[in-house]
Design a protein around this motif. Structure first.
Motif, PDB file in Angstrom:
ATOM      1  N   MET A 403      75.818  93.919   0.475  1.00  0.00           N
ATOM      2  CA  MET A 403      74.817  94.295   0.965  1.00  0.00           C
ATOM      3  C   MET A 403      74.836  94.337   2.470  1.00  0.00           C
ATOM      4  O   MET A 403      76.436  94.763   3.561  1.00  0.00           O
ATOM      5  N   GLU A 404      74.096  95.092   3.565  1.00  0.00           N
ATOM      6  CA  GLU A 404      74.317  95.481   5.077  1.00  0.00           C
ATOM      7  C   GLU A 404      73.570  94.635   6.023  1.00  0.00           C
ATOM      8  O   GLU A 404      72.895  94.132   5.657  1.00  0.00           O
ATOM      9  N   TYR A 405      74.474  94.637   6.559  1.00  0.00           N
ATOM     10  CA  TYR A 405      74.559  93.361   7.810  1.00  0.00           C
ATOM     11  C   TYR A 405      73.986  94.135   9.628  1.00  0.00           C
ATOM     12  O   TYR A 405      74.554  95.030   9.868  1.00  0.00           O
ATOM     13  N   PHE A 406      73.406  93.475   9.964  1.00  0.00           N
ATOM     14  CA  PHE A 406      72.499  93.653  10.982  1.00  0.00           C
ATOM     15  C   PHE A 406      72.809  92.909  12.061  1.00  0.00           C
ATOM     16  O   PHE A 406      72.658  91.748  11.220  1.00  0.00           O
ATOM     17  N   ILE A 407      73.398  92.300  13.327  1.00  0.00           N
ATOM     18  CA  ILE A 407      73.575  91.865  13.766  1.00  0.00           C
ATOM     19  C   ILE A 407      73.061  91.997  15.466  1.00  0.00           C
ATOM     20  O   ILE A 407      74.160  92.980  15.966  1.00  0.00           O
ATOM     21  N   CYS A 408      71.757  91.002  15.941  1.00  0.00           N
ATOM     22  CA  CYS A 408      71.703  91.035  17.223  1.00  0.00           C
ATOM     23  C   CYS A 408      71.549  89.605  18.332  1.00  0.00           C
ATOM     24  O   CYS A 408      70.755  89.553  18.087  1.00  0.00           O
ATOM     25  N   GLY A 409      72.005  90.215  19.261  1.00  0.00           N
ATOM     26  CA  GLY A 409      71.873  88.953  19.986  1.00  0.00           C
ATOM     27  C   GLY A 409      72.791  88.955  21.430  1.00  0.00           C
ATOM     28  O   GLY A 409      73.519  89.950  21.391  1.00  0.00           O
ATOM     29  N   PRO A 410      73.226  87.888  21.733  1.00  0.00           N
ATOM     30  CA  PRO A 410      74.260  87.377  22.677  1.00  0.00           C
ATOM     31  C   PRO A 410      76.060  87.774  22.820  1.00  0.00           C
ATOM     32  O   PRO A 410      75.650  87.558  21.142  1.00  0.00           O
ATOM     33  N   ILE A 411      76.019  88.097  23.539  1.00  0.00           N
ATOM     34  CA  ILE A 411      77.817  89.284  22.826  1.00  0.00           C
ATOM     35  C   ILE A 411      79.006  87.838  22.567  1.00  0.00           C
ATOM     36  O   ILE A 411      79.419  88.420  21.520  1.00  0.00           O
ATOM     37  N   PRO A 412      79.022  86.670  22.513  1.00  0.00           N
ATOM     38  CA  PRO A 412      79.688  85.720  21.887  1.00  0.00           C
ATOM     39  C   PRO A 412      78.964  85.435  20.895  1.00  0.00           C
ATOM     40  O   PRO A 412      79.732  85.328  19.701  1.00  0.00           O
ATOM     41  N   MET A 413      77.441  85.098  20.239  1.00  0.00           N
ATOM     42  CA  MET A 413      77.187  85.737  19.239  1.00  0.00           C
ATOM     43  C   MET A 413      77.754  86.207  18.175  1.00  0.00           C
ATOM     44  O   MET A 413      78.084  85.993  16.916  1.00  0.00           O
ATOM     45  N   ILE A 414      77.743  87.213  18.859  1.00  0.00           N
ATOM     46  CA  ILE A 414      78.019  88.400  17.635  1.00  0.00           C
ATOM     47  C   ILE A 414      79.750  88.672  17.709  1.00  0.00           C
ATOM     48  O   ILE A 414      79.913  89.054  16.446  1.00  0.00           O
ATOM     49  N   GLN A 415      80.415  88.406  18.624  1.00  0.00           N
ATOM     50  CA  GLN A 415      81.710  88.504  18.336  1.00  0.00           C
ATOM     51  C   GLN A 415      81.459  87.639  16.929  1.00  0.00           C
ATOM     52  O   GLN A 415      82.553  87.340  16.217  1.00  0.00           O
ATOM     53  N   LYS A 416      81.342  85.775  17.017  1.00  0.00           N
ATOM     54  CA  LYS A 416      82.020  85.042  16.492  1.00  0.00           C
ATOM     55  C   LYS A 416      81.170  85.564  14.997  1.00  0.00           C
ATOM     56  O   LYS A 416      81.519  85.306  14.316  1.00  0.00           O
ATOM     57  N   VAL A 417      79.810  86.075  14.759  1.00  0.00           N
ATOM     58  CA  VAL A 417      78.961  85.886  13.624  1.00  0.00           C
ATOM     59  C   VAL A 417      80.010  87.143  12.895  1.00  0.00           C
ATOM     60  O   VAL A 417      80.270  87.388  11.839  1.00  0.00           O
ATOM     61  N   GLU A 418      80.468  88.033  13.770  1.00  0.00           N
ATOM     62  CA  GLU A 418      81.407  88.879  12.962  1.00  0.00           C
ATOM     63  C   GLU A 418      83.015  88.495  11.751  1.00  0.00           C
ATOM     64  O   GLU A 418      83.608  88.780  11.403  1.00  0.00           O
ATOM     65  N   GLY A 419      83.206  87.393  13.049  1.00  0.00           N
ATOM     66  CA  GLY A 419      84.323  86.869  12.322  1.00  0.00           C
ATOM     67  C   GLY A 419      84.215  86.419  11.280  1.00  0.00           C
ATOM     68  O   GLY A 419      84.545  86.155  10.703  1.00  0.00           O
ATOM     69  N   PHE A 420      83.222  85.675  11.668  1.00  0.00           N
ATOM     70  CA  PHE A 420      82.858  84.949  10.021  1.00  0.00           C
ATOM     71  C   PHE A 420      82.225  85.523   9.158  1.00  0.00           C
ATOM     72  O   PHE A 420      82.217  85.003   7.528  1.00  0.00           O
ATOM     73  N   LEU A 421      81.602  86.798   9.360  1.00  0.00           N
ATOM     74  CA  LEU A 421      81.507  87.651   8.180  1.00  0.00           C
ATOM     75  C   LEU A 421      83.285  88.103   7.241  1.00  0.00           C
ATOM     76  O   LEU A 421      82.820  88.241   5.955  1.00  0.00           O
ATOM     77  N   ASP A 422      83.843  88.159   8.476  1.00  0.00           N
ATOM     78  CA  ASP A 422      84.919  89.075   8.122  1.00  0.00           C
ATOM     79  C   ASP A 422      85.515  87.886   7.156  1.00  0.00           C
ATOM     80  O   ASP A 422      86.073  87.960   6.126  1.00  0.00           O
ATOM     81  N   GLU A 423      85.495  86.111   7.898  1.00  0.00           N
ATOM     82  CA  GLU A 423      85.531  85.489   6.755  1.00  0.00           C
ATOM     83  C   GLU A 423      85.793  85.819   5.345  1.00  0.00           C
ATOM     84  O   GLU A 423      86.011  84.728   4.793  1.00  0.00           O
ATOM     85  N   LEU A 424      84.069  85.551   5.132  1.00  0.00           N
ATOM     86  CA  LEU A 424      84.035  85.046   4.091  1.00  0.00           C
ATOM     87  C   LEU A 424      84.279  86.697   2.787  1.00  0.00           C
ATOM     88  O   LEU A 424      83.390  86.811   2.424  1.00  0.00           O
ATOM     89  N   GLY A 425      84.459  87.467   4.117  1.00  0.00           N
ATOM     90  CA  GLY A 425      85.056  88.556   2.760  1.00  0.00           C
ATOM     91  C   GLY A 425      84.404  89.706   2.765  1.00  0.00           C
ATOM     92  O   GLY A 425      84.060  91.347   1.941  1.00  0.00           O
ATOM     93  N   ILE A 426      83.152  89.491   3.698  1.00  0.00           N
ATOM     94  CA  ILE A 426      82.021  91.213   4.476  1.00  0.00           C
ATOM     95  C   ILE A 426      82.904  91.572   4.314  1.00  0.00           C
ATOM     96  O   ILE A 426      84.037  92.118   5.922  1.00  0.00           O
ATOM     97  N   PRO A 427      82.620  93.030   4.459  1.00  0.00           N
ATOM     98  CA  PRO A 427      83.651  94.016   4.627  1.00  0.00           C
ATOM     99  C   PRO A 427      83.251  94.651   5.590  1.00  0.00           C
ATOM    100  O   PRO A 427      81.824  94.770   6.426  1.00  0.00           O
ATOM    101  N   ALA A 428      83.978  94.889   7.541  1.00  0.00           N
ATOM    102  CA  ALA A 428      83.567  95.305   8.509  1.00  0.00           C
ATOM    103  C   ALA A 428      82.672  96.622   8.258  1.00  0.00           C
ATOM    104  O   ALA A 428      81.772  96.573   8.982  1.00  0.00           O
ATOM    105  N   SER A 429      82.945  97.796   7.528  1.00  0.00           N
ATOM    106  CA  SER A 429      82.290  98.926   7.451  1.00  0.00           C
ATOM    107  C   SER A 429      80.279  98.380   7.119  1.00  0.00           C
ATOM    108  O   SER A 429      79.615  99.284   7.005  1.00  0.00           O
ATOM    109  N   ARG A 430      79.888  96.993   6.813  1.00  0.00           N
ATOM    110  CA  ARG A 430      78.909  96.425   5.753  1.00  0.00           C
ATOM    111  C   ARG A 430      77.955  96.070   7.598  1.00  0.00           C
ATOM    112  O   ARG A 430      77.292  95.600   7.107  1.00  0.00           O
TER     113      ARG A 430
END
Ligand code: FAD
Length: 439
Positions: A403-430
């Motif tokens: 899947m392709e992921y789109f995140i938009c919101g407060p900066i701390p939320m974006i940073q946290k969610v990026e980290g969670f997606l990484d932990e879940l094995g989602i490639p950063a390129s997505r």
């Protein structure tokens, strides 16, 4: 891959623009100087001046050059590069004084020739620019006033620095070097002319008119507008535009907002805007019929740039739902058969902008909407608290890494969610993000 190649091309263009003046030092005849460190100091001066010139280009909103990165990333680059360029330019006089302390006299405007004082004033303008930008919020400077001051200080720093270099003429006295610097100076003038006069003038020729002002949940409003006497502009769902309301486009009173509607042939646009500060608190008082000027589209936050995904996951906090609405509405218009998920984090159930619209879209799309509430009602059986790794894991499908992921919101939320997606094995390129904070 194509995007990476484009990004690489523009980074190479940037480096060439900044390093070209240094290259010229190698071919120019060596002026009377003070040896290696004197040359290094000159190098700092030329590189700093070239970086300053490029700063103007970075915020000129050239669509082709900003497209591979997203304009928010380019603005951040502009911001952080400013610190580097100040360090480089401060190093110019510091090294000169260290190798010859007598040169301190050039800092005294009563003793120094005018071209030296111009250099000092250029540096002072630059320092004032940095202080007023980095501490704008602490100093209580309103955004609109800051923009005007920012422009004046930037033009002053550039013009004075340019005059300093030109009048002194070390390494810059030969015709070829003069021509190159004259071209750099003219490019900066052309950019200022384009951004401050040409673009507002063209916006004036292509006005929009507000057709509806709709109250939404969570202190938000949807402004609908239509083009007047023209067909509007094409955009990709998820992109944003700079909107001027109640002022002339020359007034530098524009604000960036994501387009919340999907592209339609007659060019109508909708923006969903949260009341936050001086301007956004007045949006609810706007009357239908009011002229609007819309400079767009901008940004790379769009599913149209990633058409081959297995489906789309949208993760929004607060008014970050606005670009998601545009993308989901477009998917519904296109009768997209894929499965999509929207995670929406909000304080409480009654304050979710566009909540009913997302419910309506579920009738047209294979869409799961996961509301995550900080303060849920008593009978709430859905997700609570914040968007966490566990919340994402519970709802993402097996083929999540397609899947392709789109995140938009407060900066701390974006940073946290990026980290969670990484932990879940989602490639950063997505993973794509949109920051609502350019300045
Ligand atoms: C790409 C992008 C898309 C956005 N999309 C939306 C959206 O769809 N809906 C929404 O409600 N908000 C959106 N925003 C945020 C919106 O631009 C700001 O909330 C708004 O400009 C604040 O203006 P204000 O005068 O009400 O607030 P103020 O209280 O004056 O300012 C609050 C902060 O907002 C920022 N800001 C203020 N004016 C501007 C300006 N002219 N340009 C850039 N930043 C400014 C500054 O950091 C300022 O400190 C988006 C921002 C960006 C960068």
């Amino acid at each position: 891959m194509q995007g990476m190649a484009q990004a690489g091309f523009w980074i190479a263009v940037y480096l060439a623009a900044v390093l070209a003046p240094l290259g010229l030092l190698l071919v120019a005849p060596t002026p009377r100087g003070g040896g290696f460190w004197w040359d290094v100091a000159m190098g700092f001066g030329f590189a700093g001046l070239a970086m300053m010139a490029v700063q103007f280009l970075l915020t000129a909103r050239f669509r082709r050059a900003t497209a591979p990165f997203g304009i928010d990333v380019v603005y951040y680059f502009h911001r952080y590069l400013a610190y580097v360029l100040v360090a480089v330019l401060v190093a110019h006089p510091v090294v000169l004084i260290l190798i010859n302390p007598a040169q301190r006299m050039y800092l005294n405007p009563l003793e120094a020739p005018w071209e030296m004082t111009a250099g000092s004033l250029s540096l002072l303008s630059l320092l004032a620019l940095i202080v007023s930008s980095a501490w704008r919020k602490n100093l209580g400077i309103p955004y609109d006033g800051w923009r005007v001051v920012h422009l004046i200080l930037a033009v002053a720093a550039m013009a004075l620095g340019f005059y300093h270099m030109w009048a002194i003429g070390y390494y810059s006295g030969t015709p070829v070097v003069r021509v190159v610097w004259a071209l750099i100076g003219l490019s900066v003038l052309a950019v200022v002319f384009r951004v401050r006069l040409l673009r507002p003038w063209s916006l004036l020729q292509r006005p929009f008119r507000v057709t509806e002002v709709r109250e939404e949940r969570g202190d938000s409003w949807t402004l609908a507008m239509e083009p007047v006497g023209h067909g509007g502009f094409a955009f990709e769902p998820g992109q944003f535009a700079w909107v001027t309301l109640g002022h002339s486009p020359f007034a530098m009173r524009e604000h960036p907002f994501s387009i919340a509607s999907s592209p339609v042939p007659d060019g109508r646009l909708e923006f969903t805007i949260k009341e936050l500060g001086d301007f956004t608190r007045t949006v609810g008082q706007i009357e239908p019929g009011e002229p609007a000027y819309v400079d767009g589209p901008y940004g790379a936050f769009s599913l149209d740039r990633h058409p081959d995904a297995a489906g789309y996951t949208f993760i929004a906090g607060g008014i970050g739902v606005a670009p998601m609405a545009s993308m989901l509405r477009a998917l519904a218009d296109r009768e997209d058969p894929r499965s999509h998920i929207l995670f929406a984090a909000h304080s409480d159930w009654e304050r979710i902008p566009l909540r009913d619209e997302f419910q309506r879209l579920r009738e047209h799309l294979d869409l799961e909407v996961v509301h995550v509430l900080e303060e849920p009602p008593e009978d709430w059986s859905g997700e609570t608290g914040w968007i966490t790794r566990e919340v994402l894991d519970r709802h993402l499908p097996e083929n999540r890494d397609e899947m392709e992921y789109f995140i938009c919101g407060p900066i701390p939320m974006i940073q946290k969610v990026e980290g969670f997606l990484d932990e879940l094995g989602i490639p950063a390129s997505r993973v794509r993000t949109e920051l609502f904070d350019l300045a």
